[in-house]
Design a protein around this motif. Structure first.
Motif, PDB file in Angstrom:
ATOM      1  N   GLU A  53       0.803  -1.217   0.000  1.00 18.73           N
ATOM      2  CA  GLU A  53       0.000   0.000   0.000  1.00 18.73           C
ATOM      3  C   GLU A  53       0.838   1.270   0.000  1.00 18.73           C
ATOM      4  OE1 GLU A  53      -2.410  -0.745   3.441  1.00 18.73           O
ATOM      5  OE2 GLU A  53      -3.805  -1.983   2.299  1.00 18.73           O
ATOM      6  N   ARG A  54       2.146   1.134   0.261  1.00 18.79           N
ATOM      7  CA  ARG A  54       3.053   2.268   0.258  1.00 18.79           C
ATOM      8  C   ARG A  54       4.414   1.815  -0.239  1.00 18.79           C
ATOM      9  NH1 ARG A  54       2.529   4.321   6.364  1.00 18.79           N
ATOM     10  NH2 ARG A  54       4.297   5.517   5.733  1.00 18.79           N
TER      11      ARG A  54
ATOM     12  N   ASP B 265      -4.193   0.623  10.363  1.00 25.55           N
ATOM     13  CA  ASP B 265      -4.093   1.101   8.987  1.00 25.55           C
ATOM     14  C   ASP B 265      -2.875   2.004   8.836  1.00 25.55           C
ATOM     15  OD1 ASP B 265      -6.367  -0.224   8.101  1.00 25.55           O
ATOM     16  OD2 ASP B 265      -7.693   1.446   8.623  1.00 25.55           O
ATOM     17  N   ASP B 266      -2.427   2.181   7.607  1.00 22.51           N
ATOM     18  CA  ASP B 266      -1.346   3.110   7.250  1.00 22.51           C
ATOM     19  C   ASP B 266      -0.035   2.822   7.962  1.00 22.51           C
ATOM     20  OD1 ASP B 266      -3.037   4.504   5.488  1.00 22.51           O
ATOM     21  OD2 ASP B 266      -3.879   5.625   7.176  1.00 22.51           O
ATOM     22  N   GLN B 267       0.270   1.563   8.185  1.00 23.07           N
ATOM     23  CA  GLN B 267       1.531   1.166   8.790  1.00 23.07           C
ATOM     24  C   GLN B 267       2.585   0.988   7.694  1.00 23.07           C
ATOM     25  OE1 GLN B 267       2.303   0.028  12.193  1.00 23.07           O
ATOM     26  NE2 GLN B 267       0.589   1.367  12.596  1.00 23.07           N
TER      27      GLN B 267
END
Length: 173
Positions: free
Chosen positions: A40-41, A101-103
């Protein structure tokens, strides 16, 4: 009741990382994609360091000498990666994530491997992680066999060890 959405994939992925540690963030990203993880990143160098740390902790779980020690080590990993489960549909339909989320990827892998290992051990058996029994092999494996009797990392290792034992029995003293 079956509550393990991760199945054997997570412990097999952890074993793959332990047996063939990635040497760069790009290599880590490739390993993750090959395992079917959605990134995701961007993968950063810090993710590589965190991943190598989780694999080091996980290897201590594999090498633990008894159930109590193994449980203690997994519980320590779980405590360091704790988050409440959440539902998400970002990739392959609705499923659970056991992380915030967003780890960054390193934290995601820490949570994924911790929870996946705990679920593997409690659902399949506390002795279902190990190292190859062949004298010349140190490869880590996750026993996902139906019979719970895996001792070797692969058929070639099992065959080489059987031949070695056979030759040792037949050789004159």
């Amino acid at each position: 009741m079956h509550l393990n959405p991760y199945g054997a994939d997570v412990v097999n992925f952890a074993a793959e990382l332990a047996n063939h540690p990635p040497r760069s963030a790009d290599e880590l990203a490739g390993c993750c994609r090959a395992a079917g993880l959605v990134l995701e990143r961007p993968v950063e160098p810090a993710d590589l360091g965190r991943t190598l740390a989780v694999i080091d902790a996980w290897t201590r779980v594999v090498d633990a000498t008894g159930e109590q020690e193994r449980a203690k080590l997994v519980n320590e990993m779980l405590a360091r990666s704790a988050a409440y489960p959440r539902m998400t549909d970002h990739a392959h339909g609705w499923h659970l994530h056991y992380r915030d989320d967003d780890q960054p990827l390193g934290a995601v892998l820490f949570a994924l491997i911790s929870v996946g290992t705990a679920l593997h051990l409690v659902s399949r058996g506390m002795d279902r992680l190990g190292r190859c029994a062949a004298a010349d092999c140190e490869t880590i494996f996750a026993d996902t066999s139906r019979t719970a009797r895996q001792r070797y990392c692969s058929h070639p290792c099992a065959n080489r060890d059987a031949v070695r034992r056979h030759r040792a029995r037949r050789s004159p003293s």
